[in-house]
Design an enzyme around this catalytic site. Structure first.
Site, PDB file in Angstrom:
ATOM      1  N   ASN A 154       0.805  -1.234   0.000  1.00 41.86           N
ATOM      2  CA  ASN A 154       0.000   0.000   0.000  1.00 41.86           C
ATOM      3  C   ASN A 154       0.833   1.276   0.000  1.00 41.86           C
ATOM      4  O   ASN A 154       0.459   2.253  -0.653  1.00 41.86           O
ATOM      5  CB  ASN A 154      -1.013  -0.020   1.147  1.00 41.86           C
ATOM      6  CG  ASN A 154      -0.358  -0.124   2.499  1.00 41.86           C
ATOM      7  OD1 ASN A 154       0.564  -0.905   2.685  1.00 41.86           O
ATOM      8  ND2 ASN A 154      -0.815   0.657   3.432  1.00 41.86           N
ATOM      9  N   GLU A 253       3.519  -5.010  12.221  1.00 46.08           N
ATOM     10  CA  GLU A 253       2.601  -3.891  12.008  1.00 46.08           C
ATOM     11  C   GLU A 253       1.473  -4.421  11.126  1.00 46.08           C
ATOM     12  O   GLU A 253       1.697  -4.719   9.940  1.00 46.08           O
ATOM     13  CB  GLU A 253       3.338  -2.714  11.367  1.00 46.08           C
ATOM     14  CG  GLU A 253       4.434  -2.179  12.303  1.00 46.08           C
ATOM     15  CD  GLU A 253       5.212  -0.982  11.775  1.00 46.08           C
ATOM     16  OE1 GLU A 253       5.930  -0.373  12.572  1.00 46.08           O
ATOM     17  OE2 GLU A 253       5.116  -0.669  10.584  1.00 46.08           O
ATOM     18  N   CYS A 287      -3.020   1.617   6.401  1.00 47.22           N
ATOM     19  CA  CYS A 287      -3.462   0.858   7.582  1.00 47.22           C
ATOM     20  C   CYS A 287      -4.107   1.765   8.617  1.00 47.22           C
ATOM     21  O   CYS A 287      -4.892   1.326   9.429  1.00 47.22           O
ATOM     22  CB  CYS A 287      -2.275   0.135   8.195  1.00 47.22           C
ATOM     23  SG  CYS A 287      -0.977   1.273   8.697  1.00 47.22           S
ATOM     24  N   GLU A 466       7.705   0.307  16.621  1.00 46.26           N
ATOM     25  CA  GLU A 466       8.888   0.769  15.902  1.00 46.26           C
ATOM     26  C   GLU A 466       8.843   2.289  15.918  1.00 46.26           C
ATOM     27  O   GLU A 466       7.916   2.898  16.436  1.00 46.26           O
ATOM     28  CB  GLU A 466       8.948   0.172  14.496  1.00 46.26           C
ATOM     29  CG  GLU A 466       9.064  -1.360  14.538  1.00 46.26           C
ATOM     30  CD  GLU A 466       9.648  -1.994  13.278  1.00 46.26           C
ATOM     31  OE1 GLU A 466      10.461  -1.352  12.602  1.00 46.26           O
ATOM     32  OE2 GLU A 466       9.262  -3.137  12.984  1.00 46.26           O
TER      33      GLU A 466
HETATM   34  P1  NAD Z   1      -0.347  -9.397   3.135  1.00 42.46           P
HETATM   35  O1  NAD Z   1      -0.291  -9.880   4.538  1.00 42.46           O
HETATM   36  O2  NAD Z   1      -1.174 -10.129   2.170  1.00 42.46           O
HETATM   37  O3  NAD Z   1       1.116  -9.364   2.494  1.00 42.46           O
HETATM   38  C1  NAD Z   1       2.164  -8.626   3.062  1.00 42.46           C
HETATM   39  C2  NAD Z   1       3.481  -9.254   2.662  1.00 42.46           C
HETATM   40  O4  NAD Z   1       3.578 -10.540   3.238  1.00 42.46           O
HETATM   41  C3  NAD Z   1       3.662  -9.443   1.155  1.00 42.46           C
HETATM   42  O5  NAD Z   1       5.009  -9.172   0.833  1.00 42.46           O
HETATM   43  C4  NAD Z   1       3.331 -10.910   0.968  1.00 42.46           C
HETATM   44  O6  NAD Z   1       3.949 -11.487  -0.164  1.00 42.46           O
HETATM   45  C5  NAD Z   1       3.884 -11.499   2.237  1.00 42.46           C
HETATM   46  N1  NAD Z   1       3.276 -12.759   2.675  1.00 42.46           N
HETATM   47  C6  NAD Z   1       1.990 -13.153   2.529  1.00 42.46           C
HETATM   48  N2  NAD Z   1       1.828 -14.372   3.087  1.00 42.46           N
HETATM   49  C7  NAD Z   1       3.020 -14.740   3.608  1.00 42.46           C
HETATM   50  C8  NAD Z   1       3.485 -15.899   4.302  1.00 42.46           C
HETATM   51  N3  NAD Z   1       2.686 -16.918   4.601  1.00 42.46           N
HETATM   52  N4  NAD Z   1       4.784 -15.938   4.678  1.00 42.46           N
HETATM   53  C9  NAD Z   1       5.607 -14.911   4.401  1.00 42.46           C
HETATM   54  N5  NAD Z   1       5.230 -13.814   3.723  1.00 42.46           N
HETATM   55  C10 NAD Z   1       3.943 -13.710   3.340  1.00 42.46           C
HETATM   56  O7  NAD Z   1      -0.755  -7.861   3.227  1.00 42.46           O
HETATM   57  P2  NAD Z   1      -1.037  -6.861   2.016  1.00 42.46           P
HETATM   58  O8  NAD Z   1      -2.335  -7.242   1.409  1.00 42.46           O
HETATM   59  O9  NAD Z   1       0.186  -6.773   1.188  1.00 42.46           O
HETATM   60  O10 NAD Z   1      -1.187  -5.462   2.797  1.00 42.46           O
HETATM   61  C11 NAD Z   1      -2.380  -4.954   3.293  1.00 42.46           C
HETATM   62  C12 NAD Z   1      -2.474  -5.212   4.789  1.00 42.46           C
HETATM   63  O11 NAD Z   1      -1.361  -4.661   5.461  1.00 42.46           O
HETATM   64  C13 NAD Z   1      -3.686  -4.554   5.423  1.00 42.46           C
HETATM   65  O12 NAD Z   1      -4.254  -5.438   6.357  1.00 42.46           O
HETATM   66  C14 NAD Z   1      -3.084  -3.353   6.158  1.00 42.46           C
HETATM   67  O13 NAD Z   1      -3.828  -2.872   7.248  1.00 42.46           O
HETATM   68  C15 NAD Z   1      -1.772  -3.911   6.593  1.00 42.46           C
HETATM   69  N6  NAD Z   1      -0.806  -2.836   6.863  1.00 42.46           N
HETATM   70  C16 NAD Z   1      -0.481  -2.545   8.163  1.00 42.46           C
HETATM   71  C17 NAD Z   1       0.403  -1.495   8.443  1.00 42.46           C
HETATM   72  C18 NAD Z   1       0.773  -1.088   9.848  1.00 42.46           C
HETATM   73  O14 NAD Z   1       1.693  -0.293  10.001  1.00 42.46           O
HETATM   74  N7  NAD Z   1       0.091  -1.581  10.873  1.00 42.46           N
HETATM   75  C19 NAD Z   1       0.967  -0.785   7.392  1.00 42.46           C
HETATM   76  C20 NAD Z   1       0.599  -1.116   6.087  1.00 42.46           C
HETATM   77  C21 NAD Z   1      -0.290  -2.155   5.826  1.00 42.46           C
HETATM   78  O1  6OD Z   2       4.400   6.417   8.855  1.00 42.39           O
HETATM   79  C1  6OD Z   2       4.872   5.320   9.156  1.00 42.39           C
HETATM   80  O2  6OD Z   2       5.997   5.195   9.658  1.00 42.39           O
HETATM   81  C2  6OD Z   2       4.094   4.099   8.920  1.00 42.39           C
HETATM   82  N1  6OD Z   2       4.647   2.942   9.323  1.00 42.39           N
HETATM   83  C3  6OD Z   2       2.891   4.185   8.292  1.00 42.39           C
HETATM   84  C4  6OD Z   2       2.073   3.076   8.039  1.00 42.39           C
HETATM   85  C5  6OD Z   2       1.004   3.201   7.220  1.00 42.39           C
HETATM   86  C6  6OD Z   2       0.186   2.094   6.919  1.00 42.39           C
HETATM   87  O3  6OD Z   2      -0.290   1.867   5.823  1.00 42.39           O
END
Ligand code: NAD
Ligand code: 6OD
Length: 485
Positions: A154, A253, A287, A466
């Site tokens: 994202n 995260e 997120c 972090e």
């Molecule tokens: P995802 O979990 O599908 O994938 C994230 C990464 O993990 C990708 O690189 C993917 O290839 C890898 N992956 C998937 N399954 C795996 C496994 N079994 N073993 C190892 N690696 C694996 O997430 P997404 O769809 O790419 O991202 C969207 C999600 O991320 C949303 O839920 C969003 O809220 C969350 N997000 C959280 C934060 C935060 O800071 N809390 C930030 C950004 C996104």
């Molecule tokens: O601003 C940041 O450092 C951070 N980790 C943002 C995360 C955004 C989620 O999509």
């Protein structure tokens, strides 16, 4: 025109693979590049190269040498800012203005911030009582070792560098995998690392998917000493089980279902702008985005109408057009998932104040994964659309009568990432910040970042913090030395 090719970067060399997959431009639905998928043996080679790098000059580098290396990487990103901009927009379809003001500057800021932080990081020191004199206790920092970095699609450059920079600042070597959806900026970063003279094996990049691909290979590798992951909560749970082998530390995260609490004493226009921005920015794919908006009943109707107007006014289209405010979703599959929630909301009784469908776009963008920004009202608190993370440009607006009810509704969630509170009564804002079960609270603002502050979530939204010294603590082993005087 020949397609761009994104290769892995292992032991200081760009390496192809016999297995390849397509990288699709979300703004057009057209294939834009070919990505070389790392197999298990290439991931193993990357882990071995990282371990070897720790035994070489990188393992001996002083704090100042590491900080200077990070500054060089930051300068490389700044020098190639236009390349990073094109890569980020190509990867995600987000408006170029957003990438220019948010993602690309954060790419270099992450390196500069952690270079400065490691330069000035102190340790703990205690004068301790001991028989016949005393003792001195002090801490030293050592790297964790080889760190596995796995990141989502994202905010690809921002989130990838958010992990890579502090891990390098602390002297680790890295095996990193960006999302399969967004391979471009990470590949450019490997070029910058190369140009900056980062020793071979210190930063390794592998492309691929999660399960049964490069992601799982990183997680399962016994040579990985710690894992830092950003992505879905469900994926985090799978990774955590695998990381339990070898009792390796994890920093997670994860997802969010973030609430905004809007009180009648808010600055109305600022709150409408803030809530609309927090719901729709990056097409809702942050997120931290707000998906639940709780509004004090006295201003509820007016507020919901105003947010719906903002949603309807947003311009969707070509990311390079300066008038464009919203890009597409990341993929056909993700759009299907979000549309499923749009249909479910109707079945759950939602009134759709704005959006709810896919837009008709002309020209090249007709094939992109665009979706209308959407506002729901009348959803019950236990509706799936109020409880599950949609990760699209949508919010549900619901009235409340008093502070206790607002807090009860906000905390009625399995997630605990972020919240925003809109009120001119700062005493109330501070009081509620203490009662809301999340890692991050914004008061009269949203996604305003100082990279030294702790960042992370509670409940299903993550493990650990972090940011600033919290990153330094995760990416280091703190060793205590006790000296008998
Ligand atoms: P995802 O979990 O599908 O994938 C994230 C990464 O993990 C990708 O690189 C993917 O290839 C890898 N992956 C998937 N399954 C795996 C496994 N079994 N073993 C190892 N690696 C694996 O997430 P997404 O769809 O790419 O991202 C969207 C999600 O991320 C949303 O839920 C969003 O809220 C969350 N997000 C959280 C934060 C935060 O800071 N809390 C930030 C950004 C996104
Ligand atoms: O601003 C940041 O450092 C951070 N980790 C943002 C995360 C955004 C989620 O999509």
């Amino acid at each position: 025109m020949a397609l761009a090719e994104y290769r892995n970067y292992v032991a200081g060399r760009f390496v192809g693979s016999s297995r390849q997959f397509d990288d699709v431009d979300p703004a057009t639905g057209q294939v834009r590049a070919t990505v070389h998928e790392a197999d298990d043996s290439l991931v193993a080679e990357a882990v071995e190269a990282a371990r070897k790098a720790l035994r070489g000059p990188w393992g001996e580098a002083t704090v100042e040498q590491r900080a200077a290396a990070l500054d060089k990487v930051a300068a490389g990103i700044e020098r190639r800012a236009e390349d990073f901009l094109a890569a980020e927009v190509g990867d995600t379809g987000k408006p170029a203005d957003l990438a220019r003001t948010l993602d690309v500057p954060r790419g270099s800021a992450n390196f500069r911030t952690f270079a400065n932080l490691i330069r000035t990081a102190g340790g703990e020191f205690y004068e301790s009582p001991a028989p016949d004199g005393g003792a001195l206790n002090y801490t030293i920092r050592r790297p964790l070792g080889v760190v596995g970095v796995i990141s989502p699609w994202n905010l690809p450059l921002l989130l990838f560098t958010w992990k890579v920079a502090p891990a390098l600042a602390c002297g680790n070597a890295i095996v990193a995998k960006p999302s399969e959806e967004t391979p471009a900026t990470a590949t450019l970063l490997a070029e910058v690392m190369h140009e900056a003279g980062i020793p071979a094996g210190v930063f390794n990049l592998v492309h691929g998917f999660g399960p049964k691909s490069a992601g799982e290979a990183i997680v399962r590798s016994p040579g990985i000493d710690g894992l830092t992951f950003t992505g879905e909560s469900r994926t985090g749970a799978v990774i955590m089980k695998q990381a339990a082998e070898g009792v390796r530390p994890v920093s997670f995260e994860l997802g969010g279902k973030n609430a905004a609490l809007v009180f009648a004493d808010c600055d109305f226009e600022a709150a409408v702008d803030g809530v609309a921005r927090s719901s729709f920015m990056n097409t809702g794919q942050v997120c931290l985005c707000t998906e639940r908006v709780y509004v004090e009943r006295r201003i509820y109707e007016r507020f919901a109408t105003a947010v719906a107007e903002r949603a309807r006014a947003l311009r969707l289209g070509d990311p390079w057009d300066r008038a464009t405010q919203l890009g597409p979703l990341i993929s056909r599959e993700h759009r299907q998932k979000v549309l499923t929630y749009y249909e479910l909301a109707r079945r759950e009784g939602a009134e759709v104040l704005a959006g709810g469908a896919t837009p008709e776009l002309g020209g090249a963008n007709a094939g992109g994964w665009y979706i209308e920004p959407t506002v729901w009202t009348n959803l019950r608190q236990d509706a799936r659309c109020q409880q599950e993370e949609v990760f699209g440009p949508v919010c549900a607006i619901t009235p409340f009568d008093d502070e206790d009810e607002a807090i009860r509704l906000a905390n009625d969630s399995d997630y605990g990432l972020a919240a925003s509170i809109w009120t001119t009564n700062l005493k109330r804002g501070h009081r509620l910040a203490g009662r809301i079960e999340v890692g991050l609270v914004w008061l009269n603002t949203w996604f305003l970042r100082d990279l030294r502050t702790p960042f992370g979530g509670s409940k299903l939204s993550g493990i650990g913090r972090e940011g600033g010294r919290h990153s330094l603590d995760f990416y280091s082993e703190l060793r205590n030395v006790c000296v008998k005087l």
